[in-house]
Design a protein around this motif. Structure first.
Motif, PDB file in Angstrom:
ATOM      1  N   MET A   1      86.554 116.890 112.054  1.00 59.12           N
ATOM      2  CA  MET A   1      84.727 116.458 113.198  1.00 59.12           C
ATOM      3  C   MET A   1      83.630 115.554 113.024  1.00 59.12           C
ATOM      4  SD  MET A   1      83.892 118.993 115.314  1.00 59.12           S
ATOM      5  CE  MET A   1      84.237 120.935 115.742  1.00 59.12           C
ATOM      6  N   ASN A   2      84.190 114.886 112.005  1.00 62.23           N
ATOM      7  CA  ASN A   2      83.115 113.428 111.851  1.00 62.23           C
ATOM      8  C   ASN A   2      83.689 113.214 112.746  1.00 62.23           C
ATOM      9  OD1 ASN A   2      82.295 114.909 110.031  1.00 62.23           O
ATOM     10  ND2 ASN A   2      83.530 113.558 108.592  1.00 62.23           N
ATOM     11  N   PHE A   3      82.676 112.178 113.451  1.00 59.38           N
ATOM     12  CA  PHE A   3      82.576 110.945 114.141  1.00 59.38           C
ATOM     13  C   PHE A   3      80.913 110.707 114.716  1.00 59.38           C
ATOM     14  CE2 PHE A   3      81.940 114.942 116.915  1.00 59.38           C
ATOM     15  CZ  PHE A   3      80.865 114.664 118.360  1.00 59.38           C
ATOM     16  N   THR A   4      81.463 109.472 115.400  1.00 60.15           N
ATOM     17  CA  THR A   4      79.912 108.996 115.275  1.00 60.15           C
ATOM     18  C   THR A   4      80.566 108.733 117.795  1.00 60.15           C
ATOM     19  OG1 THR A   4      81.005 106.673 116.139  1.00 60.15           O
ATOM     20  CG2 THR A   4      79.464 107.669 114.665  1.00 60.15           C
ATOM     21  N   PHE A   5      79.766 108.673 118.432  1.00 58.91           N
ATOM     22  CA  PHE A   5      79.344 108.636 119.847  1.00 58.91           C
ATOM     23  C   PHE A   5      78.215 107.468 120.268  1.00 58.91           C
ATOM     24  CE2 PHE A   5      78.584 109.587 124.058  1.00 58.91           C
ATOM     25  CZ  PHE A   5      80.127 109.774 125.008  1.00 58.91           C
ATOM     26  N   ASP A   6      78.547 106.645 121.063  1.00 60.01           N
ATOM     27  CA  ASP A   6      77.244 105.551 121.757  1.00 60.01           C
ATOM     28  C   ASP A   6      77.638 105.633 123.665  1.00 60.01           C
ATOM     29  OD1 ASP A   6      76.290 105.116 119.154  1.00 60.01           O
ATOM     30  OD2 ASP A   6      78.539 103.919 118.963  1.00 60.01           O
ATOM     31  N   THR A   7      76.811 105.548 123.771  1.00 62.22           N
ATOM     32  CA  THR A   7      76.541 105.577 125.479  1.00 62.22           C
ATOM     33  C   THR A   7      75.179 104.646 126.000  1.00 62.22           C
ATOM     34  OG1 THR A   7      77.081 106.298 127.406  1.00 62.22           O
ATOM     35  CG2 THR A   7      76.190 107.368 126.164  1.00 62.22           C
ATOM     36  N   VAL A   8      75.158 104.049 127.223  1.00 63.01           N
ATOM     37  CA  VAL A   8      74.378 103.831 127.671  1.00 63.01           C
ATOM     38  C   VAL A   8      73.165 105.189 127.846  1.00 63.01           C
ATOM     39  CG1 VAL A   8      72.912 102.529 129.104  1.00 63.01           C
ATOM     40  CG2 VAL A   8      75.671 102.259 128.855  1.00 63.01           C
ATOM     41  N   PRO A   9      71.931 104.943 126.943  1.00 64.25           N
ATOM     42  CA  PRO A   9      70.533 105.307 126.807  1.00 64.25           C
ATOM     43  C   PRO A   9      69.938 105.221 127.988  1.00 64.25           C
ATOM     44  CG  PRO A   9      69.637 103.314 126.319  1.00 64.25           C
ATOM     45  CD  PRO A   9      71.028 102.892 126.213  1.00 64.25           C
ATOM     46  N   ASN A  10      70.526 105.237 129.293  1.00 65.41           N
ATOM     47  CA  ASN A  10      69.678 105.720 130.930  1.00 65.41           C
ATOM     48  C   ASN A  10      70.802 105.391 131.787  1.00 65.41           C
ATOM     49  OD1 ASN A  10      68.175 106.037 132.512  1.00 65.41           O
ATOM     50  ND2 ASN A  10      66.013 104.310 132.178  1.00 65.41           N
ATOM     51  N   ILE A  11      70.611 106.422 132.446  1.00 71.63           N
ATOM     52  CA  ILE A  11      71.631 106.534 133.604  1.00 71.63           C
ATOM     53  C   ILE A  11      70.800 107.456 134.918  1.00 71.63           C
ATOM     54  CG2 ILE A  11      74.406 107.100 134.487  1.00 71.63           C
ATOM     55  CD1 ILE A  11      75.260 107.243 131.609  1.00 71.63           C
ATOM     56  N   ILE A  12      70.947 106.387 136.390  1.00 71.90           N
ATOM     57  CA  ILE A  12      70.880 106.691 137.159  1.00 71.90           C
ATOM     58  C   ILE A  12      72.557 106.991 137.886  1.00 71.90           C
ATOM     59  CG2 ILE A  12      69.393 106.883 139.342  1.00 71.90           C
ATOM     60  CD1 ILE A  12      67.567 104.957 137.123  1.00 71.90           C
ATOM     61  N   PHE A  13      72.166 108.156 138.765  1.00 73.51           N
ATOM     62  CA  PHE A  13      73.558 108.642 139.897  1.00 73.51           C
ATOM     63  C   PHE A  13      72.138 108.784 140.534  1.00 73.51           C
ATOM     64  CE2 PHE A  13      76.722 110.649 141.661  1.00 73.51           C
ATOM     65  CZ  PHE A  13      78.140 109.823 141.464  1.00 73.51           C
ATOM     66  N   GLU A  14      72.416 108.276 141.683  1.00 69.50           N
ATOM     67  CA  GLU A  14      71.329 108.464 142.920  1.00 69.50           C
ATOM     68  C   GLU A  14      72.430 107.429 143.873  1.00 69.50           C
ATOM     69  OE1 GLU A  14      67.318 107.497 144.326  1.00 69.50           O
ATOM     70  OE2 GLU A  14      67.616 107.789 142.657  1.00 69.50           O
ATOM     71  N   THR A  15      73.167 108.549 145.100  1.00 73.69           N
ATOM     72  CA  THR A  15      73.212 107.325 146.182  1.00 73.69           C
ATOM     73  C   THR A  15      72.315 106.143 147.000  1.00 73.69           C
ATOM     74  OG1 THR A  15      75.661 108.915 146.292  1.00 73.69           O
ATOM     75  CG2 THR A  15      74.754 107.836 148.312  1.00 73.69           C
ATOM     76  N   GLY A  16      72.181 105.461 146.801  1.00 81.05           N
ATOM     77  CA  GLY A  16      71.046 105.175 147.825  1.00 81.05           C
ATOM     78  C   GLY A  16      70.294 104.202 146.535  1.00 81.05           C
ATOM     79  N   ALA A  17      70.682 104.193 145.856  1.00 83.23           N
ATOM     80  CA  ALA A  17      69.741 103.771 144.488  1.00 83.23           C
ATOM     81  C   ALA A  17      69.137 102.076 144.388  1.00 83.23           C
ATOM     82  CB  ALA A  17      70.003 104.665 143.245  1.00 83.23           C
ATOM     83  N   ALA A  18      70.180 101.692 144.752  1.00 82.07           N
ATOM     84  CA  ALA A  18      70.361  99.881 145.040  1.00 82.07           C
ATOM     85  C   ALA A  18      69.054  99.386 145.413  1.00 82.07           C
ATOM     86  CB  ALA A  18      71.271  99.347 144.948  1.00 82.07           C
ATOM     87  N   ALA A  19      68.770 100.110 146.722  1.00 75.51           N
ATOM     88  CA  ALA A  19      67.998  99.591 147.214  1.00 75.51           C
ATOM     89  C   ALA A  19      66.438  99.879 146.277  1.00 75.51           C
ATOM     90  CB  ALA A  19      67.374 100.197 148.798  1.00 75.51           C
ATOM     91  N   ARG A  20      66.277 100.907 145.668  1.00 78.39           N
ATOM     92  CA  ARG A  20      65.422 100.195 144.852  1.00 78.39           C
ATOM     93  C   ARG A  20      65.292  99.972 143.558  1.00 78.39           C
ATOM     94  NH1 ARG A  20      64.212 104.987 142.206  1.00 78.39           N
ATOM     95  NH2 ARG A  20      65.512 105.978 141.714  1.00 78.39           N
ATOM     96  N   LEU A  21      66.659  98.873 143.218  1.00 82.70           N
ATOM     97  CA  LEU A  21      66.691  97.959 142.034  1.00 82.70           C
ATOM     98  C   LEU A  21      65.512  97.502 141.618  1.00 82.70           C
ATOM     99  CD1 LEU A  21      69.594  98.112 140.238  1.00 82.70           C
ATOM    100  CD2 LEU A  21      69.386  95.768 141.641  1.00 82.70           C
TER     101      LEU A  21
END
Length: 386
Positions: free
Chosen positions: A6-26
């Motif tokens: 059960m010992n493990f480490t897990f890392d990922t990107v701290p901030n994820i925005i999943f939103e159709t149309g979000a590129a226009a707000r980049l």
């Protein structure tokens, strides 16, 4: 699971925005992090107009950006070095990778090296990056590599080898996932990138060394989304729901394999990219069936579990269920119309020994495979799908 497992480490990107149309707000999304972004993409993305809305957004937010659209597939070291120089000349204080895996991989390395005295060659391998990187945002335009949430960049060296740059610095600060950017993708791109993402999920779930409960949960959810929607996304390319499911699945698979790494399918796909410029997703799909069959003696119980997720025949013992899983994956791939033989992409039998030699050398991936792969095994696997 025992306490020890059960010992493990897990890392990922701290901030994820999943939103159709979000590129226009980049612009408004990245403006708290950077004022002089260096935008990294390729000519195909620019030519298709995919980046127009995002660039307008950057202008609207008053950001002084520079656009680099010289990324090439399987990013060659020479191109990456040129991009780093251009970013330095712009005095960039942040990097935005916008496109497929190659653009995002290139962006990661630029962000790590803008303010560094290290050369590109000095950061090849694991945990070699020493300088802090500038802020980094990644926006995928394909549902495949999951590069927006991984800590690896794959570069093609000056002597035509594929090498990885791995380290915590390669996790972006921010991933922006906008499914509308994937709508224009032609069928052959949708199928190959979607299969690539399914391979990430399968290999993360069966990896020998770092499999863990979080990556398992992400991999199974990813495979469920991808296998159920790839056909729809290929047949009706403007189906936004299918595209969202594929983009989400690819991202979840990316999070899984960033922590529970890929194995022999990827190791055998890389030489096809290097020597024949076979797109990465297509190379993975070509090698998927032979490697899965080869792994059954070591991975049957896990393949049986994955079979339940993709709708394979669930009757019989582990061996039978694992065989049904492999057959179902072959069926899913075939239904997308993806090529299935090495000869379809220009590979001839006389280069197979060189491919096998190169694949067997990719220890970083091969060590994760459920079953050891020798040079002779690799040669037999390539021969099987010639």
């Amino acid at each position: 699971m025992s306490g020890e497992e059960m010992n493990f480490t897990f890392d990922t990107v701290p901030n994820i925005i999943f939103e159709t149309g979000a590129a226009a707000r980049l612009g408004e999304i990245v403006s708290p992090r950077m004022t002089r972004p260096f935008v990294v993409t390729d000519k195909g993305v620019v030519g298709a107009g995919l980046i127009d809305g995002a660039l307008k957004g950057l202008e609207k937010a008053g950001l002084d950006y520079a656009l680099f659209d010289g990324v090439e597939a399987d990013p060659p070291a020479k191109v990456v070095k040129g991009a780093i120089e251009t970013a330095r000349q712009h005095k960039a204080d942040g990097v935005i990778g916008f496109g497929g895996g190659s653009s995002m991989d290139t962006a990661k390395v630029i962000a790590c090296l803008i303010n560094s005295t290290q050369s590109l060659e000095e950061i090849y391998g694991i945990d070699q990056v020493t300088a802090p990187r500038v802020p980094l945002a990644l926006i995928p335009t394909t549902a495949g590599t999951g590069s927006e949430v991984t800590n690896i960049s794959v570069i093609t060296t000056e002597d035509d080898q594929k090498v990885g740059v791995l380290g915590p610095q390669l996790y972006a600060d921010l991933a922006v996932l906008d499914a509308s950017l994937t709508l224009s993708k032609p069928r052959h791109v949708t199928s190959a990138t979607g299969i690539d993402a399914m391979v990430h999920a399968i290999e993360a779930y069966t990896t020998k060394l770092k499999k863990n409960p979080v990556s398992d949960a992400l991999a199974t959810k990813a495979l469920a989304l991808l296998s159920a929607n790839i056909q729809r996304a290929c047949d009706t390319p403007d189906d936004i729901e299918a595209r969202e499911a594929m983009l989400l699945g690819a991202m979840l698979a990316g999070q899984a394999f960033a922590n529970a790494p890929c194995a022999a399918v990827h190791a055998m796909a890389y030489p096809l990219g290097v020597h024949f410029h076979v797109p990465h997703g297509l190379a993975n799909s070509l090698m998927l069936a032979p490697v899965l069959k080869f792994n059954i003696p070591a991975a049957a119980p896990l393949y049986a579990e994955l079979g339940d997720i993709v709708g394979a025949d669930g009757t019989g013992d582990f061996q039978m269920r694992a065989e049904s899983f492999v057959a179902k994956m072959v069926e899913i791939c075939a239904a997308t119309g993806v090529k299935s033989r090495l000869s379809d992409v220009g590979v001839s039998h006389n280069v197979l020994p060189k491919l096998a030699e190169d694949a067997a050398k990719i220890e970083r991936l091969m060590k994760n495979n459920p079953r050891p792969v020798t040079y002779d095994d690799a040669l037999a696997l390539y021969t099987e799908v010639l």
